[in-house]
Scaffold this active site. Structure first.
Site, PDB file in Angstrom:
ATOM      1  N   SER A  23     -21.954 -13.263  -2.447  1.00 26.78           N
ATOM      2  CA  SER A  23     -22.626 -14.290  -1.667  1.00 26.78           C
ATOM      3  C   SER A  23     -21.983 -14.498  -0.287  1.00 26.78           C
ATOM      4  CB  SER A  23     -22.624 -15.590  -2.449  1.00 26.78           C
ATOM      5  OG  SER A  23     -23.578 -16.464  -1.917  1.00 26.78           O
ATOM      6  N   ASP A  25     -20.027 -15.705   2.844  1.00 27.30           N
ATOM      7  CA  ASP A  25     -18.757 -16.414   3.051  1.00 27.30           C
ATOM      8  C   ASP A  25     -17.763 -16.320   1.895  1.00 27.30           C
ATOM      9  OD1 ASP A  25     -18.738 -17.259   5.576  1.00 27.30           O
ATOM     10  OD2 ASP A  25     -19.216 -19.359   5.184  1.00 27.30           O
ATOM     11  N   ASP A  26     -18.011 -15.463   0.943  1.00 25.88           N
ATOM     12  CA  ASP A  26     -17.086 -15.364  -0.185  1.00 25.88           C
ATOM     13  C   ASP A  26     -15.801 -14.617   0.186  1.00 25.88           C
ATOM     14  OD1 ASP A  26     -18.727 -16.858  -1.706  1.00 25.88           O
ATOM     15  OD2 ASP A  26     -19.401 -15.270  -3.038  1.00 25.88           O
ATOM     16  N   SER A 465     -35.871  15.073 -35.818  1.00 22.91           N
ATOM     17  CA  SER A 465     -36.287  14.778 -37.183  1.00 22.91           C
ATOM     18  C   SER A 465     -35.140  15.168 -38.123  1.00 22.91           C
ATOM     19  CB  SER A 465     -37.544  15.587 -37.514  1.00 22.91           C
ATOM     20  OG  SER A 465     -37.881  15.404 -38.856  1.00 22.91           O
ATOM     21  N   GLY A 468     -31.226  11.271 -38.872  1.00 24.73           N
ATOM     22  CA  GLY A 468     -30.751  10.084 -39.580  1.00 24.73           C
ATOM     23  C   GLY A 468     -31.195   8.760 -38.969  1.00 24.73           C
ATOM     24  N   LYS A 469     -32.210   8.814 -38.096  1.00 27.22           N
ATOM     25  CA  LYS A 469     -32.669   7.591 -37.435  1.00 27.22           C
ATOM     26  C   LYS A 469     -33.104   6.528 -38.431  1.00 27.22           C
ATOM     27  CE  LYS A 469     -35.922   9.792 -35.308  1.00 27.22           C
ATOM     28  NZ  LYS A 469     -35.612  11.117 -35.840  1.00 27.22           N
ATOM     29  N   SER A 470     -34.000   6.914 -39.334  1.00 30.97           N
ATOM     30  CA  SER A 470     -34.551   5.927 -40.266  1.00 30.97           C
ATOM     31  C   SER A 470     -33.481   5.399 -41.213  1.00 30.97           C
ATOM     32  CB  SER A 470     -35.686   6.537 -41.083  1.00 30.97           C
ATOM     33  OG  SER A 470     -36.742   6.837 -40.220  1.00 30.97           O
ATOM     34  N   SER A 537     -39.267  10.151 -30.486  1.00 37.77           N
ATOM     35  CA  SER A 537     -39.456   9.860 -29.051  1.00 37.77           C
ATOM     36  C   SER A 537     -38.743  10.887 -28.172  1.00 37.77           C
ATOM     37  CB  SER A 537     -39.011   8.433 -28.711  1.00 37.77           C
ATOM     38  OG  SER A 537     -37.756   8.120 -29.253  1.00 37.77           O
TER      39      SER A 537
HETATM   40  N1  LIG Z   1      -8.601 -20.187   1.867  1.00 34.93           N
HETATM   41  C1  LIG Z   1      -9.151 -18.962   1.867  1.00 34.93           C
HETATM   42  N2  LIG Z   1     -10.096 -18.666   2.754  1.00 34.93           N
HETATM   43  C2  LIG Z   1     -10.625 -17.442   2.752  1.00 34.93           C
HETATM   44  C3  LIG Z   1     -10.195 -16.443   1.841  1.00 34.93           C
HETATM   45  N3  LIG Z   1     -10.896 -15.323   2.063  1.00 34.93           N
HETATM   46  C4  LIG Z   1     -11.725 -15.591   3.089  1.00 34.93           C
HETATM   47  N4  LIG Z   1     -11.574 -16.875   3.518  1.00 34.93           N
HETATM   48  C5  LIG Z   1     -12.311 -17.530   4.598  1.00 34.93           C
HETATM   49  O1  LIG Z   1     -13.689 -17.585   4.237  1.00 34.93           O
HETATM   50  C6  LIG Z   1     -14.505 -17.483   5.388  1.00 34.93           C
HETATM   51  C7  LIG Z   1     -15.536 -16.366   5.221  1.00 34.93           C
HETATM   52  O2  LIG Z   1     -14.881 -15.116   5.185  1.00 34.93           O
HETATM   53  P1  LIG Z   1     -15.613 -13.752   5.485  1.00 34.93           P
HETATM   54  O3  LIG Z   1     -14.653 -12.678   5.160  1.00 34.93           O
HETATM   55  O4  LIG Z   1     -16.235 -13.734   6.811  1.00 34.93           O
HETATM   56  O5  LIG Z   1     -16.752 -13.822   4.374  1.00 34.93           O
HETATM   57  P2  LIG Z   1     -17.865 -12.711   4.045  1.00 34.93           P
HETATM   58  O6  LIG Z   1     -18.005 -12.684   2.576  1.00 34.93           O
HETATM   59  O7  LIG Z   1     -17.537 -11.434   4.702  1.00 34.93           O
HETATM   60  O8  LIG Z   1     -19.166 -13.372   4.682  1.00 34.93           O
HETATM   61  P3  LIG Z   1     -20.572 -12.629   5.009  1.00 34.93           P
HETATM   62  O9  LIG Z   1     -20.269 -11.212   5.265  1.00 34.93           O
HETATM   63  O10 LIG Z   1     -21.153 -13.324   6.167  1.00 34.93           O
HETATM   64  O11 LIG Z   1     -21.405 -12.794   3.779  1.00 34.93           O
HETATM   65  C8  LIG Z   1     -13.564 -17.233   6.551  1.00 34.93           C
HETATM   66  O12 LIG Z   1     -13.336 -18.443   7.196  1.00 34.93           O
HETATM   67  C9  LIG Z   1     -12.324 -16.721   5.876  1.00 34.93           C
HETATM   68  O13 LIG Z   1     -11.174 -16.942   6.634  1.00 34.93           O
HETATM   69  C10 LIG Z   1      -9.184 -16.793   0.891  1.00 34.93           C
HETATM   70  O14 LIG Z   1      -8.745 -16.009   0.061  1.00 34.93           O
HETATM   71  N5  LIG Z   1      -8.689 -18.077   0.959  1.00 34.93           N
END
Ligand SMILES: Nc1nc2c(ncn2[C@@H]2O[C@H](COP(=O)(O)OP(=O)(O)OP(=O)(O)O)[C@@H](O)[C@H]2O)c(=O)[nH]1
Ligand SMILES: [Mg+2]
Lengths: 629, 298
Positions: A23, A25-26, A465, A468-470, A537
Site C-alpha cells: 500500500s 507510503d508503507d 485410470s 487410485g483416485k476413487s 480429467s
Molecule cells: N518511522 C518510520 N518511517 C518510515 C519507515 N519506512 C519508511 N518510512 C517513512 O514513510 C514514508 C513513506 O515512505 P516511502 O518509502 O516513500 O513509501 P512508499 O511505500 O515507497 O510509498 P509509495 O511508493 O508512494 O507507495 C516516508 O516519510 C518514510 O520516511 C520506517 O521503517 N519507520
C-alpha cells in the site's frame, strides 16, 4: 583476486528479479534506498544529489531521505509518492538483482503490474501500524495471478509500534490467512525498519525476539524462475529474415523447451510440417537451441510462414482457437465493454479481438466473484474473448510466455489491459456457457460454510485410470464424515449414469463432461460443501477452467500418481485389457493422452504410499490451508 | 543461461520486434561504448543479413577527432548506411560550447539536431543505448518509450509494459524511442565488450593527452584552433582516459593508467562516482536529465 577471476565470477552469478509492492507510503522506496545504501551500491554523486533534494523535499528533516534515491521523477519528489516503477540493479558476491520498486497508489496499479510481470519474487510491505490494506491484497492477488510464487512480507515501521512482537505476529497471521487462498509456494514474514535498516542487511538488536534471516540473506536464498528447457518446444516467429534468395530464416526467442537440428516441427496454426535444417547465429551454427535463447532457424522445406506463427513439435501442440477465456487486469480509465473491438498482442501475433462477456469480476479484498457488466480501472476479471483469426497459445499456468497478452486500444493506441489465458474456448463450449443471468443468493457462501466450521473447496483428484483416485477420495470422504465435516463425492458412478448419460468418450464429450462436473462442483461449493471429484480429467485446459470457475484458493488439484505400467497391471475393471484389444477407443494412456498437472497442490504417489498415508497427507494439507478448521 | 546471456537475448528480441513492427526504424549511433555494444547486438540479431535499418549520428561538430574516424570505419564494417545530421541553423548562428555554454550548445546541436533528423527522415522508431542504471529518471523509463509529435516524453503517463510484449503503436508523427540496453549495468557492458572482443574508440584507454584543468574538470584539448585558452593557460600532457564520450569541451577526463581493457574494467569496478558525473550537462540543475528528456533529448 585478479580482475579476470572477478569477471568470471560476475558472469556466472545467477539473477533474481524482484519487486517491492504494497500500500501507499508503507516504505517500499525507503526500503530499496536503504538496501542500496547499506550494501554500498550508491555512488557519491548520486548520494549528494539525494542529500540536496532531501533538504528540499525530504520527509526526514535534515537526514537523507533514501526514498529519493529511487523516486527519480520531479513529480515524485514533489508529491512524496512513487508514480512509476523504478528499476535498480545491484549485486552481492553470490547474486545479481534487478529490483523494480513499484508504486503503492491505487491509481498507478498498472505500473505495479508492469514491474511485477517480469519478477521472480515479491517483497510485499505492510505498515505495522495499519496492517493489511486493500492495496496489500490487490497487489498480492496480482502478484499471485502473474505466477510469482515466492513472497516476502516485510512488516515495516516496527519502530513506530515499539518493536512489538505481538503486533508483528498478528499481521503475519492475518497475511497468512489471506494468502491461503493464493498460489504462493513460500511466504516469509519479517519485521523491518526500512528507515534505519533493522533486519535489512543485519539482524536487528531492537528485535532480538526475531530469529529469521534479514532481508538480504533471504533474497540471496530465494529460487529464481528458470527458463523451462524441459517443457514443450515453443518458437513464436518474430521476424522472417530474407537475407538473399537462398536464405530464409525464422528469427525468434525460444519460449519453451528446446530443439535440435533435424527434428520435425509443425507450424501453428496452419499445421504444415517440416524439419529444422539449421540453427543460425552470429557465432556460428548450433546443434541445439534452448528456452530463452534468441536464434534464427531455417527449415528443410519451403513453406509459408510469417510473423505470428509458432513452431512446435507435432506431438506437443498448443491450443489453437478463435476464442479464449482469460484473466484480465484492466488498466484504462475507459471501462472494458463487452462488444467493443480491441487489438490483442499474444506473443508475436496481433489480432483484433472482442470481449464477449465478463464471466465474473474478482473482488480483491475477499477474492469473491461478482457479476458485472463492465470492467473499470484496476479491476480484475475472467473474460471471454473472440479473436478475429485463430491463434496458437497455451494457458498462462502452462507457459507464461505463450499464454500472456496485452490489450491495445485501436483508436488511442494505448495499452489498456493485460491478460492471462485460462483456456481455449471451442465452439460447443461457447454456446453453452454464455449469457447466463446470475441470481445473487441472499445467504452468502461464507455464511453457509461458516455454519459448518469449514471453508468450501473442490478437491479435484486427477490421474490415470487405476491410479487410485476413487479409493483415496472415498477414504478421505469417510475420514471427513467421521470428523463432522460436510462433503460430497462426485465420481463416475453418480455422474456418468445421470447428469452425463448422454456423453461418450470423444475429446469433445470429455471436455463437456468436465465442464458439467465443474459447474456442479461450483454449486456445491457455493452451498458450503467440501466437494471431492474423482475423474481422470486428462486435459490440462479443462482443469484450468474449473480452477478459474472457483474462487481463489478453493480449487485443490490432487495428482494421484502411478505409472502406466502399474495402473495397467492393477487394471481393477479390466479396462486396459479391453483398450489394448481395441474394444474401447480413446482410452486415456493408451490411445488418448493424459496431460499431467504442472503445478498441482498435492501429489500422491500411490506406488509408495498406502491409502491411509494418502488420507493423512490430505488432512494435513487441508488443515494447513485452513479449509478444515 | 548466465545473466549476460539473458541480457543479450532480451536486447536481440527487442530489436527484432522493432524491425518487424515499425515502418522506418533507425539506430542512434554516438560512437561510445554503449552504442558499440548496441550495434554489435544488432548485427547478431539479424545475422546473416546486415541490420535492416540505418545508423544515425547527430553530429554537434565538436566530437573528438578519434570518434569521427572510428564511426566511419565501424559503419562500413557492419554494412550499414550511415546518416550524419548537423543542425545547420546552429552552425550558421555559430553555436558552440565555449561561446554559448553547455546548456544551449547541447540543446541546439544535439536535442534540436536530433529532432530535425527524425522529422526529416520520418523515423517512427529510434534505438538509443541508454541504460536505466545511468541516472534516476532513466531508471523510470520504459523499453519502448513513447514520444508525442514534439518528441516529448511524459514520464507521468507511460504506457504499461508487461512481460516482453511491447506496444509500438503510434499515430503519424509520433514515435517510439527504444532502449534495448535498459537492463544492462555499466559492468555488464564492459564485461560484454571483453567477452565479445568489441572494438572501442582509443579514448577509453589511458594515454598521454594534452589536458587543461577547469572548474575541477580535466579537459582534453582536441582542437587547438577552437580552444579559447585563458591567459597563461597551457595544455599539460597527462595520463588520462574517458569514462564516457561526448563533445570534447564538455567531457571530463579522468586520470588513469589503465591502458588495457582489463585495467579499464578494474578501475570501473573500484570507482566511487557514477559515470555521468563527467558530463557537464547533468549538473546544471537537479532534474536536468528528466527535463531534457521531456523536451526530446535521448
Ligand atoms: N518511522 C518510520 N518511517 C518510515 C519507515 N519506512 C519508511 N518510512 C517513512 O514513510 C514514508 C513513506 O515512505 P516511502 O518509502 O516513500 O513509501 P512508499 O511505500 O515507497 O510509498 P509509495 O511508493 O508512494 O507507495 C516516508 O516519510 C518514510 O520516511 C520506517 O521503517 N519507520
Ligand atoms: Mg515508493
Amino acid at each position: 583476486m585478479s580482475i579476470e577471476t572477478l569477471l568470471k565470477e560476475h558472469a556466472e552469478k545467477d539473477l533474481l528479479r524482484f519487486i517491492t509492492c504494497g500500500s501507499v507510503d508503507d516504505g517500499k522506496s525507503t526500503l530499496i534506498g536503504r538496501l542500496l545504501f547499506d550494501s554500498r551500491q550508491v555512488y557519491e554523486d548520486q548520494l549528494s544529489a539525494v542529500e540536496r533534494d532531501s533538504r528540499k523535499w525530504g520527509t526526514q528533516g535534515d537526514a537523507a531521505d533514501l526514498a529519493l534515491l529511487v523516486d527519480g521523477l520531479q513529480s515524485e519528489r514533489e508529491q512524496g509518492i512513487t508514480i512509476d516503477v523504478a528499476y535498480r540493479y545491484f549485486s552481492t558476491p553470490t547474486r545479481k538483482f534487478i529490483i523494480a520498486d513499484t508504486p503503492g497508489h491505487e491509481q498507478y496499479t498498472r505500473n505495479m503490474a508492469t514491474g511485477a510481470s517480469t519478477a521472480d519474487a515479491a517483497v510485499i510491505l505492510v505498515d505495522a501500524r495499519k496492517g493489511l490494506q486493500t492495496q496489500t491484497r490487490r497487489h498480492s492477488f496480482i502478484v499471485s495471478s502473474l505466477g510469482i510464487e515466492q513472497v516476502i512480507v516485510a512488516v515495516n515501521k516496527m519502530d513506530l509500534v515499539d518493536y512489538d512482537q505481538a503486533r508483528f505476529e498478528e499481521i503475519a497471521r492475518d497475511y497468512q490467512r489471506f494468502a491461503d487462498k493464493l498460489d504462493f509456494k513460500a511466504i516469509h514474514c519479517l519485521p523491518v525498519v526500512a528507515l534505519n535498516g533493522d533486519n535489512v542487511l543485519e539482524p536487528s538488536p531492537n528485535m532480538a525476539w526475531f530469529d529469521g534471516h534479514p532481508l538480504l540473506s533471504l533474497l540471496e536464498s530465494l529460487p529464481s524462475r528458470q527458463a523451462d528447457a524441459d517443457g514443450e518446444f515453443r518458437f513464436p516467429i518474430q521476424y522472417v529474415n530474407r537475407h538473399s534468395s537462398e536464405f530464409r530464416g525464422f528469427a525468434g526467442t525460444v519460449a519453451g523447451g528446446q530443439i535440435k537440428t533435424g527434428e520435425r516441427v509443425m507450424v501453428m496454426p496452419s499445421g504444415r510440417q517440416s524439419a529444422v535444417a539449421s540453427i543460425v547465429t552470429f557465432n556460428g551454427e548450433r546443434a541445439q537451441a534452448r528456452c530463452g535463447e534468441a536464434v534464427t532457424l531455417t527449415l528443410t522445406d519451403e513453406i509459408d510462414i510469417s510473423r505470428g506463427d509458432m513452431l512446435v513439435r507435432p506431438e506437443q501442440r498448443p491450443r489453437v482457437a478463435e476464442a479464449l477465456d482469460a484473466r484480465v487486469v484492466w488498466m484504462a480509465d475507459q471501462p472494458l465493454l463487452p462488444g467493443r473491438q480491441y487489438d490483442v498482442k499474444l506473443g508475436t501475433r496481433t489480432v483484433a479481438a472482442t470481449p464477449e462477456l465478463i464471466h465474473h469480476r474478482i473482488d480483491v479484498n475477499t477474492l469473491e466473484h461478482r457479476h458485472v457488466d463492465e470492467l473499470t480501472l484496476n479491476e480484475i476479471a475472467l473474460v471471454r474473448w473472440r479473436l478475429s483469426a485463430s491463434a496458437a497459445f497455451d494457458s498462462y499456468r502452462h507457459n507464461a510466455a505463450t499464454g500472456a497478452f496485452v490489450i491495445i486500444d485501436r483508436i488511442s493506441n494505448l495499452t489498456v489491459g493485460a491478460g492471462m489465458v485460462v483456456r481455449p474456448v471451442t465452439d460447443s463450449l461457447a454456446d453453452k456457457s454464455q449469457n447466463v443471468v446470475w441470481h445473487e443468493h441472499r445467504i452468502a457462501k461464507t455464511q453457509r460454510a461458516g455454519q459448518k466450521s469449514q471453508r468450501p473447496a473442490v478437491l479435484w483428484f486427477t490421474g490415470l485410470s487405476g491410479a487410485g483416485k476413487s479409493s483415496v477420495a472415498n477414504a478421505l470422504e469417510l475420514a471427513l464424515f467421521q470428523r463432522g465435516y460436510h462433503s460430497y463425492l462426485l465420481d463416475g458412478d453418480n455422474v456418468r449414469h445421470g447428469l452425463n448419460r448422454d456423453l461418450g468418450f470423444t475429446d469433445e464429450d470429455r471436455v463437456e463432461n468436465i465442464r458439467r462436473i465443474g459447474e456442479v462442483a461450483r454449486l456445491m461449493a457455493d452451498a458450503g460443501l467440501v466437494v471431492l471429484s474423482a475423474f481422470i480429467s486428462p486435459f490440462r485446459a479443462d482443469r484450468a477452467m474449473v480452477r478459474e470457475l472457483m474462487e481463489s484458493g478453493e480449487f485443490v488439484e490432487i495428482h494421484v500418481q502411478a505409472s502406466l505400467e502399474t495402473c495397467e497391471s492393477r487394471d481393477p475393471k479390466g479396462l486396459y485389457a479391453r483398450a489394448r484389444a481395441g474394444a474401447i477407443r480413446n482410452f486415456t494412456g493408451i490411445d488418448s493422452p493424459y496431460e499431467a498437472p504442472e503445478k498441482p497442490e498435492v501429489v500422491l504417489d500411490t506406488e509408495s504410499l498406502s491409502i491411509e498415508e494418502c488420507v493423512d497427507e490430505l488432512l494435513d494439507y487441508l488443515k494447513s490451508r485452513r479449509i478444515l478448521v | 543461461m548466465s545473466h549476460l546471456d539473458m541480457l543479450e537475448a532480451e536486447a536481440i528480441h527487442i530489436m527484432r520486434e522493432v524491425a518487424a513492427e515499425f515502418t522506418r526504424p533507425v539506430m542512434l549511433y554516438s560512437v561510445g561504448k554503449d552504442s558499440s555494444v548496441m550495434l554489435h547486438l544488432a548485427r547478431k540479431a539479424f545475422y546473416p543479413a546486415p541490420p535492416p535499418f540505418p545508423l544515425l549520428h547527430v553530429d554537434t561538430t565538436w566530437k573528438f577527432q578519434a570518434m569521427y574516424e572510428f564511426r566511419d570505419r565501424v559503419a562500413a564494417e557492419a554494412g550499414m548506411e550511415l546518416l550524419v545530421h548537423i543542425n545547420q541553423e546552429g552552425v550558421e548562428q555559430g553555436v558552440g560550447p565555449f561561446s554559448h555554454g553547455s546548456r544551449v550548445h547541447t540543446d541546439i546541436m544535439k536535442t534540436q539536431g536530433l529532432k530535425q533528423a527524425l522529422n526529416k527522415y520520418g523515423f517512427d522508431a529510434a534505438f538509443g543505448g541508454a541504460r536505466r542504471d545511468e541516472e534516476r529518471s532513466r531508471a523510470k523509463e520504459r523499453v519502448f518509450s513513447f514520444r508525442d509529435r514534439n518528441h516529448a516524453w511524459d514520464p507521468k503517463n507511460q504506457r504499461p509494459e508487461l512481460w516482453n510484449l511491447y506496444n509500438g503503436r503510434v499515430h503519424k508523427g509520433e514515435s517510439i524511442r527504444v532502449f534495448p540496453l535498459s537492463n544492462w549495468t555499466e559492468l555488464d557492458i564492459w564485461q560484454y565488450i571483453y567477452q565479445e572482443d568489441i572494438p572501442m574508440v582509443p579514448l577509453y584507454f589511458a594515454a598521454e593527452r594534452p589536458v587543461i584543468e577547469r572548474d575541477g574538470m580535466l579537459l582534453m584539448v582536441d582542437d587547438n584552433e577552437r580552444m579559447p585558452f585563458a591567459p597563461g593557460e597551457r595544455p599539460q600532457p597527462r595520463m588520462v582516459r574517458f569514462r564516457t564520450l561526448g563533445c570534447w569541451p564538455l567531457t571530463g577526463a579522468v586520470e588513469s593508467t589503465a591502458t588495457t581493457l582489463l585495467e579499464v574494467i578494474e578501475e570501473t569496478i573500484q570507482v566511487k562516482n557514477s559515470e555521468r558525473q563527467g558530463r557537464a550537462i547533468d549538473q546544471d540543475a537537479g532534474a536536468s536529465m528528466e527535463e531534457k528528456k521531456r523536451q526530446g533529448y535521448f
